[in-house]
Design an enzyme around this catalytic site. Structure first.
Site, mmCIF file in Angstrom:
data_model
loop_
_atom_site.group_PDB
_atom_site.id
_atom_site.type_symbol
_atom_site.label_atom_id
_atom_site.label_comp_id
_atom_site.label_asym_id
_atom_site.label_seq_id
_atom_site.Cartn_x
_atom_site.Cartn_y
_atom_site.Cartn_z
ATOM 1 N N CYS A 175 4.817 -2.919 -1.934
ATOM 2 C CA CYS A 175 4.066 -2.606 -2.884
ATOM 3 C C CYS A 175 4.485 -1.357 -3.895
ATOM 4 C CB CYS A 175 2.552 -2.203 -2.624
ATOM 5 S SG CYS A 175 1.648 -2.726 -1.390
ATOM 6 N N ASP A 176 5.069 -0.156 -3.297
ATOM 7 C CA ASP A 176 5.273 0.719 -4.121
ATOM 8 C C ASP A 176 6.775 1.414 -4.238
ATOM 9 O OD1 ASP A 176 2.628 0.928 -4.182
ATOM 10 O OD2 ASP A 176 2.310 2.353 -2.440
ATOM 11 N N CYS A 184 2.389 0.908 2.161
ATOM 12 C CA CYS A 184 3.357 -0.408 1.675
ATOM 13 C C CYS A 184 4.307 -0.293 1.084
ATOM 14 C CB CYS A 184 1.947 -1.120 1.244
ATOM 15 S SG CYS A 184 2.669 -2.831 0.668
#
Ligand SMILES: Cc1cc2nc3c(=O)[nH]c(=O)nc-3n(C[C@H](O)[C@H](O)[C@H](O)COP(=O)(O)OP(=O)(O)OC[C@H]3O[C@@H](n4cnc5c(N)ncnc54)[C@H](O)[C@@H]3O)c2cc1C
Lengths: 104, 410
Positions: free
Chosen positions: B138-139, B135
């Protein structure tokens, strides 16, 4: 939940006695935000058993990486300043609760 | 007994939310059960620029936020709940939530979507959250000024790699094909080739991820030469397709070998009253627009099913009195004549035998269940039981005799 960051992490987590739960998150991490209300609820229910902190990785990236956190969502458990357990990516609030009950 | 919903939708991605919009708007009592926040995979991508009407600069979370509000505005209830088990057979279906609650529904739409495929490369599991990610939104933050590797070369891989270049110092894409060949769309390929932060490794696959606590390097294997080389990196992002989230549906509805739900073109599954929509279904194109389209079709089909089943139950199965159930069609001359004959008989019987007219075209499910192949057909019912039938054209005497035989007390 106590907001922790690079300035108070040492004091609030690494130098704390007993169990500390740290919720690593960021504004961009949708799964983190989805999980957050239930983490807050869990924190309220277990107020006496552990200290609950949340760490927004924005501005605290180096701190997160120093804690070997390089992915979200992550919830880490510290006991007397030592990391003793960690949940990352696919976990549910029930997993967090189970881990908490294990450790507290 | 808890409330029974007309429609319960499993999953609040674009498929489930679109189904919610259509279901609630046609006044079905509708609930969407969604683990965590609604939006699905579409809410995990930053740039979502191909949904018609939402042009450049649209983000996934933004578009999905609109869809969720849209569904709620028509009265769909979005309930935060993970479905852990289902009972789909019978008229009333039950979905069991992780919270312990049970949701009862007359119709169900399955829209559980998909999740990233894992390759089971050495180190992939161990370094999850330690540099391995599926993701980007997300990261990506973590990798400011660091180097990352992307595995995959389809639309999602190349588009997410572009997004990563806003953060990382370099983004190295490992491509299994010959130099210059990508599986993604041409527009994205051109942008990626022009991006100075993107590096390419051709004819290669990821062999192993190494590190001590966090990812430190990867081993890359050239499939032409067999040669394995090591490259320093801080992160590995996988975008190598998805797998359906249908584990809990095994044995409940028909799935194909890969676990995708099998439907026909009105989204019916192998179980009556149960529909499927979105990425979890066997289909040609898995995108937000086709997920939304599936959702709309499934909700309309569910609504028709309800109208037909409820209507037949109310008018035929729950009636104690003797009934002549006439299957007719407005475009069939013989059947129009037959209906007027039956109307005359019914009025002579002064309420002792009633007539129910079923438009065969609108009630194909019922017609099929009772094996009605010829129009007109008259089926004789009492107490919800089928007692006898006449198929094809008849005259008044045939019917009067049948009534006398079948319904002894009339
Ligand atoms: C990185 C990435 C980039 C993409 N970019 C684009 C793009 O630019 N344009 C485009 O059109 N498409 C894009 N897609 C594809 C698109 O996101 C999907 O096709 C679409 O989201 C599928 O919708 P869906 O509703 O079928 O499933 P999903 O979006 O997967 O949603 C399913 C939902 O159901 C929930 N769920 C599953 N099981 C349960 C359960 N048991 N109980 C409760 N809830 C459950 C899940 O939590 C999820 O929220 C992209 C996908 C990815 C991964």
């Amino acid at each position: 939940m106590i907001e922790v960051n690079k300035d108070n992490f040492e004091q609030e987590v690494l130098k704390a006695d007993g169990l500390v739960v740290v919720d690593f998150w960021s504004e961009k991490c949708e799964p983190c935000k989805a999980l957050m209300p239930s983490v807050h609820e869990l924190a309220e229910k277990n107020a006496g058993r552990a200290k609950f902190c949340s760490l927004n990785i924005a501005g605290n990236k180096r701190l997160a990486i120093s804690q070997k956190v390089l992915g979200l969502p992550t919830i880490a458990f510290y006991k007397n300043g030592e990391k003793v357990a960690e949940l990352t990516k696919d976990f549910t609030i029930e997993d967090v609760e189970a881990k908490l009950n294990d450790l507290a | 007994m808890s409330d029974i919903y007309d429609l319960v939708i499993l999953g609040g991605g674009p498929a489930g939310l679109a189904a919610g919009i259509y279901g609630a708007r046609s006044r079905l009592k509708t609930a969407i059960l969604q683990k965590g926040k609604p939006g699905g995979q579409a809410a995990t991508t930053s740039d979502l620029e191909n949904y018609p009407g939402f042009s450049r600069g649209t983000t996934g979370p933004e578009l999905m936020g609109h869809m969720a509000k849209h569904a709620e505005s028509f009265g769909a209830e979005i309930i935060q709940e993970e479905v852990v088990d289902l009972e789909l057979n019978g008229d009333i279906k039950t979905l069991k939530g992780r919270s312990g609650k049970e949701y009862r529904a007359k119709t169900v739409i399955l829209a559980p979507g998909a999740e990233p495929r894992t390759l089971d490369i050495k180190g992939e599991k161990a370094f999850r959250g330690k540099g391995v990610s599926y993701c980007a939104t997300c990261d990506a933050d973590f990798f400011e000024e660091l180097d990352v590797v992307v595995v995959g070369n389809g639309d999602a891989a190349v588009e997410e790699a572009m997004y990563l270049t806003k953060f990382a110092e370099t983004v190295t894409i490992i491509v299994i094909h010959d130099e210059g060949i990508l599986d993604c769309n041409k527009a994205s390929a051109e942008l990626a080739f022009a991006n100075p932060k993107i590096k390419w490794v051709w004819n290669s696959v990821l062999h192993e991820i190494k590190g001590d606590g966090l990812v430190e390097s990867v081993l890359i294997k050239n499939i032409k030469t067999g040669e394995i080389s090591e490259m320093q990196t801080n992160g590995v992002f996988f975008f190598v397709g998805t797998v359906p989230k249908t584990e809990i549906l095994k044995g409940k509805v028909e799935l194909n070998e890969q676990g995708y739900i099998i439907t026909n073109d009105v989204m019916e599954t192998s179980v009556p009253g149960v529909y499927a929509a979105g990425d979890a279904r066997v289909k040609y194109l898995r995108q937000v627009i086709t997920a939304a389209s599936d959702g709309a079709i499934a909700a309309v089909a569910a609504e028709k099913y309800l109208a037909e089943e409820e209507g037949f139950k109310e008018r035929v199965l729950n009636v104690k009195e003797p009934l002549m159930v006439a299957f007719w069609a407005p475009q069939n001359e013989d059947s129009i004549g037959a209906v007027s004959t039956l109307e005359k008989i019914a009025s002579n019987k002064e309420g002792k035998v009633k007539l129910v007219k079923i438009d065969t075209y609108r009630n194909q499910r019922v017609a099929q269940r009772y094996d009605v192949k010829i129009i007109p057909s008259v089926l004789f019912f009492q107490n919800g039981q089928l007692l006898d039938r006449i198929s094809g054209v008849f005259n008044e005497i045939d019917i009067i005799e049948k009534i006398a035989n079948v319904f002894s007390e009339t």
